[in-house]
Scaffold this active site. Sequence first.
Site, short mmCIF file in Angstrom:
data_model
loop_
_atom_site.label_atom_id
_atom_site.label_comp_id
_atom_site.label_asym_id
_atom_site.label_seq_id
_atom_site.Cartn_x
_atom_site.Cartn_y
_atom_site.Cartn_z
N SER A 87 -5.22 11.94 -48.65
CA SER A 87 -6.47 11.18 -48.70
C SER A 87 -6.30 10.03 -49.67
O SER A 87 -5.60 10.15 -50.68
CB SER A 87 -7.60 12.10 -49.17
OG SER A 87 -8.62 11.34 -49.76
N THR A 142 -12.59 37.81 -32.24
CA THR A 142 -13.39 37.40 -31.09
C THR A 142 -14.68 36.84 -31.69
O THR A 142 -15.12 37.31 -32.75
CB THR A 142 -13.71 38.56 -30.13
OG1 THR A 142 -14.53 39.50 -30.83
CG2 THR A 142 -12.45 39.25 -29.62
N HIS A 143 -15.25 35.86 -31.06
CA HIS A 143 -16.43 35.15 -31.62
C HIS A 143 -16.12 34.60 -33.02
O HIS A 143 -17.03 34.44 -33.84
CB HIS A 143 -17.67 36.04 -31.71
CG HIS A 143 -17.98 36.78 -30.46
ND1 HIS A 143 -18.90 36.34 -29.53
CD2 HIS A 143 -17.48 37.94 -29.96
CE1 HIS A 143 -18.96 37.21 -28.52
NE2 HIS A 143 -18.09 38.18 -28.75
N ASN A 147 0.82 -1.22 0.00
CA ASN A 147 0.00 0.00 0.00
C ASN A 147 0.86 1.27 0.00
O ASN A 147 0.57 2.21 -0.74
CB ASN A 147 -0.93 0.01 1.22
CG ASN A 147 -1.85 -1.19 1.22
OD1 ASN A 147 -1.92 -1.93 0.24
ND2 ASN A 147 -2.56 -1.39 2.33
N GLN A 163 -5.97 0.44 -7.61
CA GLN A 163 -5.11 -0.11 -8.65
C GLN A 163 -5.45 0.49 -10.02
O GLN A 163 -4.60 0.59 -10.90
CB GLN A 163 -5.28 -1.63 -8.68
CG GLN A 163 -4.47 -2.34 -9.74
CD GLN A 163 -4.52 -3.84 -9.56
OE1 GLN A 163 -3.94 -4.37 -8.63
NE2 GLN A 163 -5.21 -4.52 -10.45
N LYS A 189 -5.83 16.31 -51.66
CA LYS A 189 -5.91 16.68 -50.24
C LYS A 189 -4.57 16.65 -49.51
O LYS A 189 -3.78 15.72 -49.69
CB LYS A 189 -6.87 15.74 -49.50
CG LYS A 189 -8.30 15.79 -49.93
CD LYS A 189 -9.01 17.09 -49.57
CE LYS A 189 -9.21 17.30 -48.09
NZ LYS A 189 -10.17 16.38 -47.51
N GLU A 219 -5.18 17.92 -35.96
CA GLU A 219 -6.50 17.39 -35.56
C GLU A 219 -6.36 16.41 -34.39
O GLU A 219 -7.19 16.39 -33.47
CB GLU A 219 -7.17 16.70 -36.74
CG GLU A 219 -7.59 17.68 -37.83
CD GLU A 219 -7.98 16.96 -39.11
OE1 GLU A 219 -9.17 16.77 -39.33
OE2 GLU A 219 -7.08 16.55 -39.88
N LYS A 266 -3.77 3.79 -12.27
CA LYS A 266 -2.55 3.88 -13.07
C LYS A 266 -2.83 4.05 -14.56
O LYS A 266 -2.19 4.89 -15.21
CB LYS A 266 -1.67 2.65 -12.83
CG LYS A 266 -1.02 2.73 -11.48
CD LYS A 266 -0.41 1.46 -11.01
CE LYS A 266 -0.44 1.44 -9.50
NZ LYS A 266 -1.80 1.33 -8.92
N1 ARG Z 1 -1.39 -4.13 -7.48
C1 ARG Z 1 -1.81 -3.28 -6.39
C2 ARG Z 1 -2.04 -1.83 -6.88
O1 ARG Z 1 -1.50 -1.47 -7.86
C3 ARG Z 1 -0.81 -3.25 -5.34
C4 ARG Z 1 -1.33 -2.91 -3.97
C5 ARG Z 1 -1.97 -4.06 -3.42
N2 ARG Z 1 -2.27 -3.93 -2.06
C6 ARG Z 1 -3.12 -4.77 -1.47
N3 ARG Z 1 -3.35 -4.59 -0.24
N4 ARG Z 1 -3.71 -5.71 -2.17
O2 ARG Z 1 -2.75 -1.06 -6.29
#
Ligand code: ARG
Length: 484
Positions: free
Chosen positions: A297, A175-176, A130, A342, A303, A310, A345
């Site tokens: 294109s 503007t606009h 953790n 988790q 084109k 874009e 990420k």
């Molecule tokens: N894979 C978990 C994450 O990315 C790791 C932390 C897990 N902790 C736990 N108490 N299960 O958050």
Amino acid sequence: MPQKNPKYPHQSPEKSEPSASQKAWGGVFTEKTDGRVELFTESISFDRVLYEVDIRGSVAHARMLNDVGLLTEHEFKQIEHSLLEIRREIETGTFPFNIEFEDIHMHIEHALIEKIGDTGRKLHTARSRNDQVVTNLRLWIRDSIDRICNRLLDLQAAFVGRCDNDFDVILPGYTHLQRAQPVLAPHVWLAYCEKFERDKQRLKDCRKRVNILGLGAAALAGTSLPIDRKKTAEYLGFEDIAANSIDVSSDRDFVLEAAFCLTETALHLSTFAEEWVLWSTSEFSFLRPPQAFCTGSSIMPQKVNPDVLELIRGKTARVAGNLQTLIVLTKGLPLAYNRDLQEDKVPIFDSFNTVESVLSLAAPLVEGAVLNREAIAERLDRGYLDATVLMEYLILQGVPQRTAHGIVGRLVRLAMDKQVPLAKLPLSEFHQVHEGFDDNVFNVLGAKNAAAAMKSYGSTAPDQVRLQIDRWKAKIDAVYQKTA
Ligand code: ARG
């Protein structure tokens, strides 16, 4: 008698025996994890990019454990050596990944134990995943913020780099999206520089709250072991240590804050991209992006499409979406660690990666684009861009602003009816609307005169713009010199 598992030569037979015990939590379990659960709960497919910060964090943690006597010098050296070996294996592609080990933290620890046995089993002393995962993320985001700030600087340098060459180009300011007042091209370039500067400031400010050590909070209550968190913080370059162990593992403020900073940056980039998409149409014809940054294109041979611009605009959607994902993810979560976290990420990695790729394309695109001076100049006196400066001319003669506004409005109507610019109306026509005009009114009329008249601080008069170009050049040179 249980057999020694050849896959884990350093593991004692009683620990490798029931398959459930190959997990870090194996002891209390009697059943092996369902394969579907492994697939569902793994994060190794996306958190392996944390390998470098995980190893950095573990080396610092082990060094601190050695400082306080929880590891011997020899054990620390063994751990450090093997972790660096693991890093090389990951970098050279020889490291085996296996979802059985869930995430990058378990992979590295497992590999360490394979290499050095019981000494490896000591690394997780006074640590929980953790606080480990949060430390990894803080290190990763800290590095990424620094990279983005450098990229933003490169983009600012690309805009500033155009300013001298484009100094004589006057553009209609809108503007606009309606023609409003004339502005110098470098004044527009520097408007973007200001936005990107605030983006950098925001990221740097966010970095202060990222740069805090959580490690040592362990699962949620801290540890009874005699650790020295200040040492770990020092080894990892953290400014401070978190003061509440319960707060540590649920705190994702720094992730959301970074995601917002990146969203604002992406929004600024989308404004730039949208303007340049418009300017590169035949309707505007103000600008030609470098062909190497356009695509064609498959069916319309004529084109040349501004796809990169874009996509710069388009990728803002995912960056904004990632922020939304993080907001909803953390809503209503109880304190301390919950597995939901988790999921933080994927969005934050994606936001950093997306903005970095956008910035790395935007800078050369800005450098290589060419202004279509003829097309801009030819149509510059359309749209009565000098109406405001004419109003201000009357104000200087003592006419109240509202009255001056009305007078110029009537003059513009007159000129529109005759289909001429204001500068082409004879003085007699000016007098018909207002007695006080004299010959020098023609000194403020026309886009060039109108732009030159805007001389308040930060305005578009050439002297003012020159002042800002010089300030930006000095600022950028100073940062480049510092980082050289
Ligand atoms: N894979 C978990 C994450 O990315 C790791 C932390 C897990 N902790 C736990 N108490 N299960 O958050």
